[in-house]
Design a protein around this motif. Structure first.
Motif, mmCIF file in Angstrom:
data_model
loop_
_atom_site.group_PDB
_atom_site.id
_atom_site.type_symbol
_atom_site.label_atom_id
_atom_site.label_comp_id
_atom_site.label_asym_id
_atom_site.label_seq_id
_atom_site.Cartn_x
_atom_site.Cartn_y
_atom_site.Cartn_z
ATOM 1 N N CYS A 83 0.821 -1.219 0.000
ATOM 2 C CA CYS A 83 0.000 0.000 0.000
ATOM 3 C C CYS A 83 0.850 1.262 0.000
ATOM 4 O O CYS A 83 0.409 2.310 -0.435
ATOM 5 C CB CYS A 83 -0.887 -0.009 1.229
ATOM 6 S SG CYS A 83 0.058 0.042 2.788
ATOM 7 N N HIS A 85 1.387 2.925 2.500
ATOM 8 C CA HIS A 85 0.710 3.837 3.438
ATOM 9 C C HIS A 85 0.564 3.253 4.838
ATOM 10 O O HIS A 85 -0.318 3.677 5.589
ATOM 11 C CB HIS A 85 -0.691 4.178 2.914
ATOM 12 C CG HIS A 85 -0.684 5.169 1.799
ATOM 13 N ND1 HIS A 85 -0.533 4.804 0.484
ATOM 14 C CD2 HIS A 85 -0.780 6.514 1.812
ATOM 15 C CE1 HIS A 85 -0.548 5.880 -0.269
ATOM 16 N NE2 HIS A 85 -0.695 6.934 0.510
ATOM 17 N N GLN A 87 -0.622 0.353 5.771
ATOM 18 C CA GLN A 87 -1.891 -0.345 6.008
ATOM 19 C C GLN A 87 -1.839 -1.848 5.797
ATOM 20 O O GLN A 87 -2.789 -2.540 6.167
ATOM 21 C CB GLN A 87 -2.969 0.244 5.095
ATOM 22 C CG GLN A 87 -3.286 1.680 5.455
ATOM 23 C CD GLN A 87 -4.149 2.379 4.425
ATOM 24 O OE1 GLN A 87 -4.372 1.867 3.331
ATOM 25 N NE2 GLN A 87 -4.616 3.558 4.774
ATOM 26 N N CYS A 88 -0.777 -2.365 5.183
ATOM 27 C CA CYS A 88 -0.820 -3.791 4.823
ATOM 28 C C CYS A 88 0.272 -4.633 5.476
ATOM 29 O O CYS A 88 0.132 -5.846 5.579
ATOM 30 C CB CYS A 88 -0.726 -3.948 3.308
ATOM 31 S SG CYS A 88 0.907 -3.580 2.622
ATOM 32 N N ASN A 101 7.008 -0.843 9.805
ATOM 33 C CA ASN A 101 6.590 -0.705 8.413
ATOM 34 C C ASN A 101 7.599 0.212 7.731
ATOM 35 O O ASN A 101 7.627 1.420 7.993
ATOM 36 C CB ASN A 101 5.187 -0.086 8.323
ATOM 37 C CG ASN A 101 4.107 -1.046 8.758
ATOM 38 O OD1 ASN A 101 4.264 -2.256 8.675
ATOM 39 N ND2 ASN A 101 2.997 -0.506 9.216
ATOM 40 N N GLY A 189 -1.709 -6.222 11.822
ATOM 41 C CA GLY A 189 -1.245 -5.229 10.849
ATOM 42 C C GLY A 189 -0.672 -5.847 9.595
ATOM 43 O O GLY A 189 -0.246 -5.130 8.688
#
Ligand code: FES
Ligand code: FES
Length: 212
Positions: A83, A85, A87-88, A101, A189
């Protein structure tokens, strides 16, 4: 990280958040300005990382994410961009032993840090126990989320060992433990569009040596 770099990073982040091109900001010692033909000035900064045990130094645009530094500059493409961002979880790597992340973090924020990617966890013939468990339990289908899942699972079990609290342990008023429920919560997450979750849990359970 050194003071010079901290000072420069704050300037860079401020500029980046405002959506302003990085021009004319104060540069730390060692930073340099490049002016491409016919173009705008691009500031670069030097960042030194230890990646999978190897010392690496990069001169990069300070807005470069750690993920892009790994993938585009160091050609370590095991960490995936899903993503971009936060989110993944596909981009999860270990920094100083803690999972992050890498798409959400600027590379220059990690000057002097030790970074471990999926390539550094193990190698063919000498897999990390979590990698071996993922293979054994068929814990992937397309495999796109898998490097992030494995790095996250390794970091997650270390967090449990270190007693880092989780929502679920707090809610149940108990100490952190490697139960299936808690591992699922802590891995929430890391998304898998193929839905390999039950196999991923089996792999983590094997490495943790526990059963709910
Ligand atoms: Fe980083 Fe999705 S690519 S969280
Ligand atoms: Fe395909 Fe997880 S194995 S996204």
């Amino acid at each position: 990280m050194g003071g010079d770099l901290d000072f420069s990073r704050r300037g860079v982040i401020g500029a980046g958040m405002a959506g302003v091109a990085v021009t004319g900001i104060g540069l730390a010692d060692g930073a340099e300005a490049q002016r491409p033909a016919g173009g705008q000035t691009t500031a670069t900064m030097s960042v030194s990382l230890t990646v999978n045990g190897q010392a690496r130094t990069l001169d990069i645009d300070p807005r470069t994410s750690l993920l892009d530094a790994l993938r585009e500059h160091l050609k370590l493409t095991g960490s995936k961009k899903g993503c971009d961002h936060g989110q993944c979880g596909a981009c999860t790597v270990l920094v100083e032993g803690r999972r992050i992340n890498s798409c959400l973090s600027l590379a220059v924020m990690h000057d002097g840090d030790e970074v471990t990617t999926i390539e550094g966890l193990g190698r063919p013939g000498a897999l990390h126990p979590m990698q071996a468990a993922f293979v054994k339990h068929d814990a992937f289908q397309c495999g796109y989320c898998t490097p992030g899942q494995i790095c996250s699972a390794v970091g997650m079990l270390e967090e449990i060992k270190a007693g880092v609290p989780s929502h679920i342990a707090t809610d149940l008023n108990r100490k952190p433990g490697a139960t299936v429920d808690e591992m699922r919560e802590r891995m929430s997450g890391n998304l898998c569009r193929c839905g390999a979750y039950s196999n991923i849990v089996e792999a983590m359970v094997e490495v943790a040596g526990t059963r709910a």
